[in-house]
Design a protein around this motif. Structure first.
Motif, PDB file in Angstrom:
ATOM      1  N   ALA A  55       7.436 -16.317  -8.382  1.00 30.15           N
ATOM      2  CA  ALA A  55       6.062 -15.790  -8.346  1.00 30.15           C
ATOM      3  C   ALA A  55       5.637 -15.174  -9.584  1.00 30.15           C
ATOM      4  O   ALA A  55       4.429 -15.310 -10.232  1.00 30.15           O
ATOM      5  N   TYR A  56       6.582 -14.489 -10.248  1.00 31.52           N
ATOM      6  CA  TYR A  56       6.313 -13.720 -11.468  1.00 31.52           C
ATOM      7  C   TYR A  56       6.008 -14.794 -12.588  1.00 31.52           C
ATOM      8  O   TYR A  56       5.007 -14.375 -13.211  1.00 31.52           O
ATOM      9  N   ARG A  57       6.653 -15.773 -12.692  1.00 30.65           N
ATOM     10  CA  ARG A  57       6.115 -16.825 -13.593  1.00 30.65           C
ATOM     11  C   ARG A  57       4.878 -17.805 -13.262  1.00 30.65           C
ATOM     12  O   ARG A  57       4.703 -18.565 -14.172  1.00 30.65           O
ATOM     13  N   GLU A  58       4.206 -17.306 -12.175  1.00 31.89           N
ATOM     14  CA  GLU A  58       3.125 -18.058 -11.534  1.00 31.89           C
ATOM     15  C   GLU A  58       3.515 -19.655 -11.150  1.00 31.89           C
ATOM     16  O   GLU A  58       2.732 -20.312 -11.322  1.00 31.89           O
ATOM     17  N   LEU A  59       4.862 -19.796 -10.748  1.00 34.57           N
ATOM     18  CA  LEU A  59       5.235 -21.262 -10.231  1.00 34.57           C
ATOM     19  C   LEU A  59       4.982 -21.260  -8.736  1.00 34.57           C
ATOM     20  O   LEU A  59       5.519 -22.509  -8.457  1.00 34.57           O
ATOM     21  N   ALA A  60       4.876 -20.064  -8.220  1.00 39.12           N
ATOM     22  CA  ALA A  60       5.035 -20.249  -6.584  1.00 39.12           C
ATOM     23  C   ALA A  60       4.287 -19.144  -6.213  1.00 39.12           C
ATOM     24  O   ALA A  60       4.239 -18.004  -6.847  1.00 39.12           O
ATOM     25  N   PRO A  61       3.868 -19.086  -4.900  1.00 38.54           N
ATOM     26  CA  PRO A  61       3.137 -17.943  -4.568  1.00 38.54           C
ATOM     27  C   PRO A  61       4.264 -16.822  -4.115  1.00 38.54           C
ATOM     28  O   PRO A  61       5.527 -17.206  -4.198  1.00 38.54           O
ATOM     29  N   LEU A  62       3.709 -15.468  -3.869  1.00 37.02           N
ATOM     30  CA  LEU A  62       4.613 -14.485  -3.590  1.00 37.02           C
ATOM     31  C   LEU A  62       5.376 -14.481  -2.227  1.00 37.02           C
ATOM     32  O   LEU A  62       4.537 -15.120  -1.340  1.00 37.02           O
ATOM     33  N   PRO A  63       6.572 -14.376  -1.976  1.00 37.07           N
ATOM     34  CA  PRO A  63       7.238 -14.332  -0.819  1.00 37.07           C
ATOM     35  C   PRO A  63       6.396 -13.469   0.296  1.00 37.07           C
ATOM     36  O   PRO A  63       5.647 -12.404   0.021  1.00 37.07           O
ATOM     37  N   ALA A  64       6.518 -14.112   1.395  1.00 35.15           N
ATOM     38  CA  ALA A  64       5.749 -13.362   2.680  1.00 35.15           C
ATOM     39  C   ALA A  64       5.762 -11.955   2.750  1.00 35.15           C
ATOM     40  O   ALA A  64       4.854 -11.181   3.022  1.00 35.15           O
ATOM     41  N   ASP A  65       7.262 -11.537   2.793  1.00 44.86           N
ATOM     42  CA  ASP A  65       7.541 -10.183   2.861  1.00 44.86           C
ATOM     43  C   ASP A  65       6.967  -9.312   1.923  1.00 44.86           C
ATOM     44  O   ASP A  65       6.335  -8.175   2.043  1.00 44.86           O
ATOM     45  N   VAL A  66       6.710  -9.745   0.782  1.00 43.78           N
ATOM     46  CA  VAL A  66       6.042  -8.946  -0.411  1.00 43.78           C
ATOM     47  C   VAL A  66       4.570  -8.536  -0.055  1.00 43.78           C
ATOM     48  O   VAL A  66       4.151  -7.907  -0.370  1.00 43.78           O
ATOM     49  N   ARG A  67       3.956 -10.031   0.288  1.00 44.97           N
ATOM     50  CA  ARG A  67       2.532  -9.844   0.300  1.00 44.97           C
ATOM     51  C   ARG A  67       2.331  -8.840   1.647  1.00 44.97           C
ATOM     52  O   ARG A  67       1.299  -8.143   1.808  1.00 44.97           O
ATOM     53  N   ALA A  68       3.352  -8.909   2.698  1.00 43.67           N
ATOM     54  CA  ALA A  68       2.893  -7.705   3.620  1.00 43.67           C
ATOM     55  C   ALA A  68       3.004  -6.381   3.096  1.00 43.67           C
ATOM     56  O   ALA A  68       2.148  -5.625   3.605  1.00 43.67           O
ATOM     57  N   GLU A  69       3.956  -6.097   2.241  1.00 44.30           N
ATOM     58  CA  GLU A  69       3.986  -4.981   1.901  1.00 44.30           C
ATOM     59  C   GLU A  69       2.756  -4.623   0.879  1.00 44.30           C
ATOM     60  O   GLU A  69       2.199  -3.479   1.274  1.00 44.30           O
ATOM     61  N   GLN A  70       2.290  -5.429   0.090  1.00 46.69           N
ATOM     62  CA  GLN A  70       1.135  -5.255  -0.588  1.00 46.69           C
ATOM     63  C   GLN A  70       0.049  -5.052   0.429  1.00 46.69           C
ATOM     64  O   GLN A  70      -0.924  -4.163   0.003  1.00 46.69           O
ATOM     65  N   ALA A  71      -0.032  -5.682   1.336  1.00 48.01           N
ATOM     66  CA  ALA A  71      -1.205  -5.699   2.279  1.00 48.01           C
ATOM     67  C   ALA A  71      -1.251  -4.185   2.825  1.00 48.01           C
ATOM     68  O   ALA A  71      -2.348  -3.460   3.083  1.00 48.01           O
ATOM     69  N   ARG A  72      -0.073  -3.573   3.176  1.00 49.09           N
ATOM     70  CA  ARG A  72       0.127  -2.253   3.699  1.00 49.09           C
ATOM     71  C   ARG A  72      -0.517  -1.174   2.697  1.00 49.09           C
ATOM     72  O   ARG A  72      -1.155  -0.280   2.848  1.00 49.09           O
ATOM     73  N   ILE A  73      -0.303  -1.300   1.222  1.00 46.41           N
ATOM     74  CA  ILE A  73      -0.733  -0.498   0.346  1.00 46.41           C
ATOM     75  C   ILE A  73      -2.202  -0.759   0.211  1.00 46.41           C
ATOM     76  O   ILE A  73      -2.832   0.130  -0.169  1.00 46.41           O
ATOM     77  N   GLU A  74      -2.693  -2.079   0.358  1.00 41.68           N
ATOM     78  CA  GLU A  74      -4.234  -2.256   0.183  1.00 41.68           C
ATOM     79  C   GLU A  74      -4.884  -1.479   1.160  1.00 41.68           C
ATOM     80  O   GLU A  74      -6.049  -1.047   0.885  1.00 41.68           O
ATOM     81  N   ARG A  75      -4.253  -1.466   2.376  1.00 42.67           N
ATOM     82  CA  ARG A  75      -4.762  -0.685   3.338  1.00 42.67           C
ATOM     83  C   ARG A  75      -4.938   0.950   3.402  1.00 42.67           C
ATOM     84  O   ARG A  75      -5.608   1.446   3.677  1.00 42.67           O
ATOM     85  N   ALA A  76      -3.963   1.419   2.309  1.00 41.09           N
ATOM     86  CA  ALA A  76      -3.784   2.889   2.281  1.00 41.09           C
ATOM     87  C   ALA A  76      -4.809   3.284   1.046  1.00 41.09           C
ATOM     88  O   ALA A  76      -5.172   2.571   0.074  1.00 41.09           O
ATOM     89  N   ASP A  77      -5.369   4.554   1.028  1.00 37.88           N
ATOM     90  CA  ASP A  77      -5.906   5.444   0.139  1.00 37.88           C
ATOM     91  C   ASP A  77      -4.816   6.040  -0.904  1.00 37.88           C
ATOM     92  O   ASP A  77      -5.176   6.382  -1.956  1.00 37.88           O
ATOM     93  N   ALA A  78      -3.804   6.268  -0.266  1.00 36.48           N
ATOM     94  CA  ALA A  78      -2.644   7.067  -0.835  1.00 36.48           C
ATOM     95  C   ALA A  78      -1.126   6.652  -0.330  1.00 36.48           C
ATOM     96  O   ALA A  78      -1.282   5.999   0.853  1.00 36.48           O
ATOM     97  N   VAL A  79      -0.391   6.716  -1.236  1.00 33.19           N
ATOM     98  CA  VAL A  79       0.844   6.295  -0.896  1.00 33.19           C
ATOM     99  C   VAL A  79       1.766   7.467  -1.333  1.00 33.19           C
ATOM    100  O   VAL A  79       1.739   8.012  -2.481  1.00 33.19           O
TER     101      VAL A  79
END
Length: 200
Positions: A55-79
């Motif tokens: 995913a870092y090398r843009e050869l594949a999408p991000l793993p599902a568990d990583v996207r789930a954590e990013q979605a948590r952060i995207e919902r937040a105004d502060a971490v």
């Protein structure tokens, strides 16, 4: 406003868990919502593997568990990161969460040969719990090294705003009430200083 509290400690009866809970209580008492991400209890895999590298090398999408954590952060105004200090840094579980979740083309990107942070909207509070006393940290500048590595090396790099960065010392003492009170106060002020970012 919504806060995401991320903690990394294997023992649910630990001071780390109690402190994270008090931060959450403070956030709620101030009229905001909160989500707790208990990385150990949830079984987050901190190992940066081939799928992450692809995913870092843009050869594949991000793993599902990583996207789930990013979605948590995207919902937040502060971490808020709450963690015990291990070897003058964050635990491997939390470091692995950062390694995997703060990924290329999400937390930062390269444009015209320059790295550009992409988390400008994010407010960050760091709360480390150290077993040693303050003198031990200052003597060898461990406190400065931690801020360089974590505050600047991770969050400033991604252009996130580090609003507060705190190490609570002497956490091995029998009565942790002072740490819990400080955590509640931090929680109540998570959204009180939105425009004040700590200088790197």
């Amino acid at each position: 406003m919504h806060a995401l509290i991320v903690l990394a400690h294997p023992d649910p009866k630990s001071l780390t868990h109690a402190v994270a809970a008090c931060v959450g209580e403070g956030v709620r008492a101030a009229g905001h919502s909160v989500e707790l991400a208990d990385l150990a209890a949830e079984g987050f895999d901190p190992r940066y593997g081939q799928a992450d590298h692809d995913a870092y090398r843009e050869l594949a999408p991000l793993p599902a568990d990583v996207r789930a954590e990013q979605a948590r952060i995207e919902r937040a105004d502060a971490v808020v990161l709450v963690y015990p200090v291990y070897w003058w840094s964050m635990p491997g579980l939390l470091k692995g969460w950062v390694d995997r979740v703060f990924s290329n083309n999400w937390a930062y990107a390269t444009r015209d040969g320059r790295v550009v942070g992409q988390l400008q909207r994010l407010r960050v509070h760091l709360l480390g719990l150290g077993g040693a006393d303050e003198r031990s940290y200052v003597k060898h500048a461990y406190d400065v090294a931690m801020k360089t590595q974590i505050d600047h090396g991770v969050f400033d790099y991604c252009a996130a705003c580090v609003v507060s960065s705190t190490i609570r010392f002497d956490t091995q003492e029998p009565d942790g009430r002072a740490h819990l009170d400080a955590a509640f106060e931090l929680g109540g002020g998570v959204f009180g200083e939105r425009e004040r970012c700590r200088a790197a």
